[in-house]
Scaffold this motif. Structure first.
Motif, PDB file in Angstrom:
ATOM      1  N   PHE A  75       0.819  -1.307  -0.106  1.00  0.00           N
ATOM      2  CA  PHE A  75       0.131  -0.003   0.026  1.00  0.00           C
ATOM      3  C   PHE A  75       0.942   1.292  -0.039  1.00  0.00           C
ATOM      4  O   PHE A  75       1.888   1.227  -0.811  1.00  0.00           O
ATOM      5  CB  PHE A  75      -0.928  -0.053   1.239  1.00  0.00           C
ATOM      6  N   LYS A  76       0.538   2.323   0.791  1.00  0.00           N
ATOM      7  CA  LYS A  76       1.346   3.748   0.702  1.00  0.00           C
ATOM      8  C   LYS A  76       2.753   3.477   0.717  1.00  0.00           C
ATOM      9  O   LYS A  76       3.560   4.115   0.366  1.00  0.00           O
ATOM     10  CB  LYS A  76       0.849   4.311   1.730  1.00  0.00           C
ATOM     11  N   GLY A 118      -3.997  -1.942  10.218  1.00  0.00           N
ATOM     12  CA  GLY A 118      -3.035  -2.133   9.053  1.00  0.00           C
ATOM     13  C   GLY A 118      -3.550  -1.140   8.116  1.00  0.00           C
ATOM     14  O   GLY A 118      -3.830   0.064   8.499  1.00  0.00           O
ATOM     15  N   PRO A 119      -3.199  -1.579   6.732  1.00  0.00           N
ATOM     16  CA  PRO A 119      -2.603  -2.542   6.240  1.00  0.00           C
ATOM     17  C   PRO A 119      -1.149  -2.479   6.390  1.00  0.00           C
ATOM     18  O   PRO A 119      -0.692  -1.699   7.283  1.00  0.00           O
ATOM     19  CB  PRO A 119      -2.920  -2.453   4.814  1.00  0.00           C
ATOM     20  N   ASN A 120      -0.311  -3.565   6.035  1.00  0.00           N
ATOM     21  CA  ASN A 120       1.061  -3.643   6.226  1.00  0.00           C
ATOM     22  C   ASN A 120       1.478  -3.943   7.599  1.00  0.00           C
ATOM     23  O   ASN A 120       2.279  -3.482   7.962  1.00  0.00           O
ATOM     24  CB  ASN A 120       1.767  -2.658   5.531  1.00  0.00           C
ATOM     25  N   GLY A 153       1.248  -1.066  11.845  1.00  0.00           N
ATOM     26  CA  GLY A 153       1.445  -1.104  10.259  1.00  0.00           C
ATOM     27  C   GLY A 153       1.449   0.535   9.381  1.00  0.00           C
ATOM     28  O   GLY A 153       1.927   1.181  10.326  1.00  0.00           O
ATOM     29  N   ASN A 154       0.349   0.533   8.763  1.00  0.00           N
ATOM     30  CA  ASN A 154       0.320   1.955   7.969  1.00  0.00           C
ATOM     31  C   ASN A 154      -0.624   2.896   8.708  1.00  0.00           C
ATOM     32  O   ASN A 154      -0.728   3.955   8.283  1.00  0.00           O
ATOM     33  CB  ASN A 154      -0.025   1.774   6.632  1.00  0.00           C
ATOM     34  N   LYS A 155      -1.407   2.270   9.724  1.00  0.00           N
ATOM     35  CA  LYS A 155      -2.199   3.189  10.610  1.00  0.00           C
ATOM     36  C   LYS A 155      -3.215   3.944   9.735  1.00  0.00           C
ATOM     37  O   LYS A 155      -3.582   5.043   9.794  1.00  0.00           O
ATOM     38  CB  LYS A 155      -1.466   4.278  11.373  1.00  0.00           C
ATOM     39  N   ALA A 156      -3.767   3.160   8.850  1.00  0.00           N
ATOM     40  CA  ALA A 156      -4.927   3.805   7.698  1.00  0.00           C
ATOM     41  C   ALA A 156      -6.100   4.319   8.758  1.00  0.00           C
ATOM     42  O   ALA A 156      -6.796   4.996   8.063  1.00  0.00           O
ATOM     43  CB  ALA A 156      -5.326   2.766   6.882  1.00  0.00           C
TER      44      ALA A 156
END
Length: 750
Positions: free
Chosen positions: A112-113, A139-141, A197-200
């Motif tokens: 993702f980002k 997440g993700p990641n 993770g990416n803290k979306a």
């Protein structure tokens, strides 16, 4: 509602693993295997269209098929979906979850980002969909989550940590996996692990809040590279820290913020300074490295808090005892002084060669009973707040027996913290294990034990102060409801708006000196009178008006160091001198900086000498405005003696601490026969400056340097204010009625 989601995350009744696999090398296989092996008590449903069975569990082609064909006794719905499929298919899977009323998902998948613009766009779509359909996303990641008390291991980590009371929230998945593996050898137990993770969607503050009320957690650890919502983190952390310690290892410290700053305050208050201020104000402990993070964690998780900073040391070797003593003093702790009764009892029991004072040296041949007696007396002494016990292995010592005696005395006297230091290698490994399994932190070297004890003392004091401040605020709020204040300071905000507008319509974000003084006076901060002159005659008239002696200063936002080009002249006593020096300054400006925009020369009343202080503020993108205080004038750069606080929830007690943290405080109180200065007026000015920048968040940097402090009163002499560059385009073209422009600008700012 958030607590409900997170409770389901750590204690779901049923889990769908989307992307489950039969192949051991796949993440989907590891997740199912971990859920089975950890003893998870709920239902596990593998989802994979190409498999019939995975690790003995029936496999479903889709979530929809699962929910349409569930057997009797199965849960009505799925509490949690763990997704481990290629990034391009994740959104489709989340849409299916939404269609089947699954509102909590963990996206393990990377891509993702963190991979670039295409991945960022994919993540934005995923986040937007989750927000629209009220799905909470981790997440993700990310690696996933674990909770040892449920138990649940919805991750692809290798192994499962031992049960304990430490919560670990990590922005680094690799670090989390490594710590799980290391903790088993170190004997460290955890309540739960979270990989952010990416803290979306869900971020550190959400999990901090959960750990704050989680009964299985005694201490909260965080590894963070950034914080999503600084003010919210500050609020939640401050609330939790009153009853539960938070220790943060903040990585990614960068001087970039300081390099970009144009004021003294901005240069002093880099982005890392904002984190330090935020942690201090919310009683969060900041660890300098991984070792310190877990050294403190072990102590907090297994030991009571010290009620003070008086530490006793018991050792069988003089050298380590002296090193420990030095370290205790360096870290702001104090060596305890025993009562006469304790010293007498030690003298009666210990050999004549032993030291009965702190540090207590029980000698190299000390058996377990000698250690036990010394520890009992040290822990029982009312003038001792904590004890550190050291052992060096000798031919006559039995480390295991001594370790058991330490555990026995711990059970008898559990009220004070007891840390151990067993120095050595193979000879003391078994003894170290005995102590750690018994809940006694055991360190290899004295410095680590002292640092852990210092962290506990610091937290005890900071949390107590925070509780006191919280209670005071509650009482003040109740009193204000019953008895409204007779009057509050009335600030001239219209004058500030008009001043900002005048600068912005000229496409300037840096105010001139006289404009900055006008802003301060609007907030009732005492200032030295100043006006702008366009020619020598006008300068002379202004000088007569403000009163001699006067100072002349070049007015140009592009000339930062006016004295370097002779743009400042002080001590002018009459109109003739004012005119002459006006012309000389003009000549120097035209000669040295002919391209700099020039607005005239400011004429300011020259104030009597006073103690020079700097008060400043800079805007931090994470936490908002920082307030700075320290020695001003040339000393701000020379001594770097300053303190910082965030303006959010700033109270007079915080201002008190700011002043007392600096060397300036000793001078303000009166030093070597000098009279004390007006500290109360200084406090009032700091609070007014904080109120100014919170009222007008478009102020990006503020420098009052110097603020002169007298025996009675204060006076701001020089001020620099920088506004946000984004505001330049917010003003309308010149030509419309000014009052209307100011009002429209003010509305846009709001």
């Amino acid at each position: 509602m958030r607590e409900q989601y997170l409770s389901k995350l750590f204690n779901p009744e049923s889990i769908a693993v989307i992307g489950a696999s039969k192949k051991p090398e796949k993440v989907g296989y590891a997740i199912v295997k971990n859920l089975l092996e950890c003893g998870y008590p709920g239902k596990i449903y593998p989802i994979n269209p190409r498999e019939e069975q995975i690790l003995g569990l029936r496999c479903y082609k889709t979530v929809s098929e699962l929910l349409s064909s569930k057997e009797k006794g199965d849960p009505v719905g799925i509490d949690l979906a763990v997704i481990a499929i290629p990034a391009s298919r994740v959104l489709e899977a989340v849409k299916e979850c939404a269609g089947n009323n699954i509102n909590l998902v963990i996206v393990i998948t990377a891509g993702f980002k963190e991979t670039g613009p295409e991945g960022l766009e994919l993540e934005k779509k995923l986040t937007a969909f989750c927000h629209e359909h009220k799905i909470r996303l981790l997440g993700p990641n990310c690696v996933g989550v674990l909770h040892t008390h449920t138990p649940i291991n919805a991750s692809f980590s290798r192994g499962f940590p031992q049960k304990g009371h430490i919560s670990f929230i990590s922005q680094s998945g690799a670090m989390l996996v490594s710590i799980i593996d290391w903790s088993k050898a170190a004997g460290l137990g955890f309540s739960h692990f979270v990989s952010l993770g990416n803290k979306a969607d869900l971020n550190e503050t959400d999990f901090l809040e959960y750990a704050g009320w989680d009964p299985a957690t005694r201490v909260i650890l965080c590894y963070l590279e950034d914080i999503v919502d600084g003010p919210k983190f500050l609020e939640k952390a401050g609330r939790i820290s009153t009853h539960k310690p938070i220790i943060v290892l903040k990585a990614g410290s960068s001087p970039a913020g300081a390099r970009a700053a144009t004021s003294h305050t901005g240069a002093l208050a880099g982005s890392d300074s904002a984190y330090n201020a935020a942690f201090k104000q919310s009683a969060v402990l900041r660890a300098e490295n991984m070792e310190e993070l877990f050294d403190m964690a072990f102590a907090f998780a297994n030991q009571p808090l010290p009620q003070g900073n008086r530490i006793a040391v018991v050792t069988n070797s003089g050298g380590p005892g002296i090193l420990t003593t030095d370290c205790i003093e360096k870290m702001g702790l104090h060596m305890a002084r025993f009562t006469a009764e304790t010293s007498q009892q030690l003298r009666t029991f210990l050999p004549p060669e032993a030291s009965i004072y702190n540090p207590v040296d029980v000698l190299a041949d000390a058996p377990a009973e000698r250690y036990r007696f010394a520890l009992e007396k040290a822990l029982s002494d009312p003038q001792v707040d904590g004890v550190i016990v050291l052992l060096c292995p000798t031919a006559t010592t039995d480390p295991r027996e001594i370790a058991h005696s330490i555990l026995e005395i711990r059970k008898e006297l559990p009220e004070k913290p007891l840390l151990s230091v067993f120095i050595g290698g193979k000879e003391i490994q078994e003894a170290q294990k005995i102590l750690r399994e018994g809940g006694i932190p055991c360190y290899t070297f004295p410095e680590r034990a002292v640092a852990a004890m210092a962290g506990m003392v610091r937290y005890y004091r900071n949390s107590a102060a925070l509780r006191e401040k919280t209670e005071l605020l509650k009482k003040t709020a109740k009193k204000a409801q019953r008895e409204p204040e007779p009057h509050c300071p009335v600030y001239n905000t219209a004058q500030v708006k008009a001043t900002f507008y005048d600068a912005l319509r000229e496409r300037r974000v840096v105010l001139l000196g006289h404009e900055g003084i006008k802003v301060l006076s609007a907030f009732k901060i005492p200032v030295a009178p100043i006006k702008l002159a366009k020619d020598a005659e006008e300068a002379a008239r202004i000088a007569e008006e403000v009163g001699f002696p006067v100072v002349l200063k070049i007015a140009s936002p592009k000339i930062l160091h006016k004295t370097d080009i002779g743009g400042v002249v002080v001590g002018l006593e009459n109109g003739r001198e004012v005119k002459r020096h006006f012309e000389e300054i003009m000549h120097r400006v035209q000669r040295f900086v002919p391209d700099a925009p020039f607005y005239g020369i400011e004429v300011q009343k020259m104030m009597p000498a006073g103690m020079e202080i700097i008060i400043g503020s800079s805007y931090d993108i994470q936490f908002g405005h920082l307030l700075a205080f320290g020695l001003g004038g040339i000393y701000v750069n020379l001594f770097q003696d300053f303190s910082l606080r965030l303006t959010q929830n700033l109270e007079e007690s915080d201002i008190d601490e700011m002043i007392k943290e600096t060397k300036a405080y000793r001078l303000l109180r009166g030093f070597r026969g000098s009279n004390p200065l007006d500290i109360q007026s200084l406090k009032d000015t700091l609070l007014k400056a904080a109120h100014l920048v919170t009222t007008f968040p478009e102020i990006r940097e503020l420098d009052i340097n110097p603020l002169l402090v007298y025996e009675k009163g204060v006076c701001a002499v020089d001020v620099k204010i920088t506004l946000s560059h984004n505001l330049v385009d917010d003003v309308h073209p010149v030509g419309e009625r000014e009052e209307q422009l100011i009002e429209q600008f003010a509305e846009r700012r709001s």
